[in-house]
Scaffold this motif. Structure first.
Motif, short mmCIF file in Angstrom:
data_model
loop_
_atom_site.label_atom_id
_atom_site.label_comp_id
_atom_site.label_asym_id
_atom_site.label_seq_id
_atom_site.Cartn_x
_atom_site.Cartn_y
_atom_site.Cartn_z
N ARG A 1 0.89 -1.30 -0.06
CA ARG A 1 -0.20 -0.05 0.19
C ARG A 1 0.83 1.32 -0.12
N MET A 2 1.70 1.13 0.80
CA MET A 2 2.72 2.62 0.91
C MET A 2 3.59 2.76 -0.33
N LEU A 3 4.19 1.52 -0.57
CA LEU A 3 5.16 1.63 -1.71
C LEU A 3 4.34 1.92 -3.25
N SER A 4 3.11 1.78 -3.19
CA SER A 4 2.39 2.06 -4.64
C SER A 4 2.58 3.39 -4.70
N GLY A 5 2.22 4.18 -3.86
CA GLY A 5 2.27 5.39 -3.96
C GLY A 5 3.48 6.11 -4.23
N SER B 1 5.79 -0.42 -12.78
CA SER B 1 6.36 -1.54 -11.73
C SER B 1 5.16 -2.43 -11.49
N GLU B 2 5.40 -3.63 -11.23
CA GLU B 2 4.65 -4.70 -10.93
C GLU B 2 4.96 -5.20 -9.50
N MET B 3 3.71 -5.15 -8.67
CA MET B 3 3.85 -5.52 -7.29
C MET B 3 3.00 -6.84 -6.94
N THR B 4 3.86 -7.51 -6.18
CA THR B 4 3.49 -8.82 -6.11
C THR B 4 3.32 -9.38 -4.63
N GLY B 5 2.53 -10.57 -4.15
CA GLY B 5 3.01 -10.84 -2.81
C GLY B 5 2.54 -12.28 -2.81
N ARG C 1 -4.74 -12.12 -1.77
CA ARG C 1 -6.46 -12.09 -1.60
C ARG C 1 -6.84 -10.87 -0.89
N ARG C 2 -5.89 -9.87 -0.72
CA ARG C 2 -6.46 -8.62 0.20
C ARG C 2 -6.76 -7.59 -0.65
N PRO C 3 -7.69 -6.64 -0.49
CA PRO C 3 -8.26 -5.40 -1.13
C PRO C 3 -7.16 -4.37 -1.27
N MET C 4 -7.07 -3.65 -2.37
CA MET C 4 -5.96 -2.68 -2.52
C MET C 4 -6.85 -1.49 -3.02
N GLU C 5 -8.15 -1.43 -2.97
CA GLU C 5 -8.82 -0.32 -3.51
C GLU C 5 -8.58 1.02 -2.95
N ARG C 6 -8.12 1.09 -1.58
CA ARG C 6 -8.14 2.19 -0.57
C ARG C 6 -6.78 2.74 -1.36
N SER D 1 -5.12 -4.17 -11.72
CA SER D 1 -5.25 -5.00 -10.75
C SER D 1 -6.07 -6.51 -10.98
N GLN D 2 -6.15 -7.16 -10.05
CA GLN D 2 -7.09 -8.52 -10.22
C GLN D 2 -8.48 -7.96 -9.33
N SER D 3 -9.41 -7.53 -10.00
CA SER D 3 -10.58 -6.96 -9.21
C SER D 3 -10.28 -6.36 -8.03
N GLY D 4 -9.31 -5.38 -7.77
CA GLY D 4 -8.77 -4.72 -6.68
C GLY D 4 -8.03 -5.28 -5.87
N ARG D 5 -7.62 -6.45 -6.28
CA ARG D 5 -6.54 -7.36 -5.57
C ARG D 5 -5.11 -7.44 -6.37
N PRO D 6 -4.01 -7.70 -5.46
CA PRO D 6 -2.93 -7.79 -6.14
C PRO D 6 -2.77 -9.07 -7.14
N PRO D 7 -2.04 -9.01 -8.01
CA PRO D 7 -0.82 -8.14 -8.31
C PRO D 7 -1.21 -6.77 -8.83
N LEU D 8 -0.55 -5.59 -8.61
CA LEU D 8 -0.80 -4.45 -9.09
C LEU D 8 0.25 -4.10 -10.25
#
Length: 181
Positions: A126-130, A139-143, A149-154, A168-175
């Motif tokens: 979340r922080m590094l995406s900014g 950049s591609e961000m994975t986990g 499975r965690r939402p990243m819409e915020r 994203s994958q419906s608001g979830r990673p990877p981004l």
């Protein structure tokens, strides 16, 4: 991030008075009062502060020294991602605590050669995406499976409203965070 009492004025030297502990049962302890307590307390590094300091040190110009950096896996993910973005850092272990010395690159980082692996750290993603959104590369961000499975819409919503293109994958990673044109 470190706690030190060395800057405080020391009281006059007196013999130590020990606190007597009397165990009554397995769950009861009586502690006799003491007039004063002297010593050093070392607290574990704070995870939330450690993430932020590592990222800020990475985009600062010049060296930073982070004392008592958290030794948790999430904070290690942040350091690994920062290294993938060209930030040089070194870990030093002294009796005073875990120390990370970071050589900041300034606001423009290097394009990673592989996806940024955030492990299980939602804070890292979340922080590094900014920070990634402000770079001149994609950049591609994975986990791990749990983070995926965690939402990243915020973070996706405000970053896209500022002009960042994020897939994203419906608001979830990877981004996939695309460079701004």
């Amino acid at each position: 991030m470190s706690l030190s009492t060395s800057a405080l004025k020391s009281p006059p030297t007196r013999p130590f008075r020990y606190i007597a502990l009397i165990v009554k049962t397995a769950s009861q302890v009586t502690i006799s009062p003491a007039r004063n307590v002297r010593g050093t307390v070392s607290l574990p590094g704070d995870k939330s502060i450690s993430h932020r300091y590592a990222m800020l040190a990475g985009i600062a110009e010049g060296p930073s020294r982070l004392e008592n950096y958290s030794t948790g896996a999430d904070c290690a993910s942040t350091l690994a991602c920062m290294r993938s973005l060209g930030v040089k850092w070194d870990r030093q272990s002294y009796p005073a605590g875990n120390i990370i010395e970071v050589q900041g690159r300034g606001p423009l980082l290097s394009a990673p050669t592989a996806p940024l692996d955030c492990g299980n750290s939602g804070s890292t993603m979340r922080m590094l995406s900014g920070i990634a959104a402000g770079q001149n590369f994609t950049s591609e961000m994975t986990g791990d499976e749990s983070l995926s499975r965690r939402p990243m819409e915020r973070v996706i919503t405000p970053l896209t409203s500022m002009g960042t293109r994020i897939t994203s994958q419906s608001g979830r990673p990877p981004l996939l965070i695309r460079a701004q044109s």
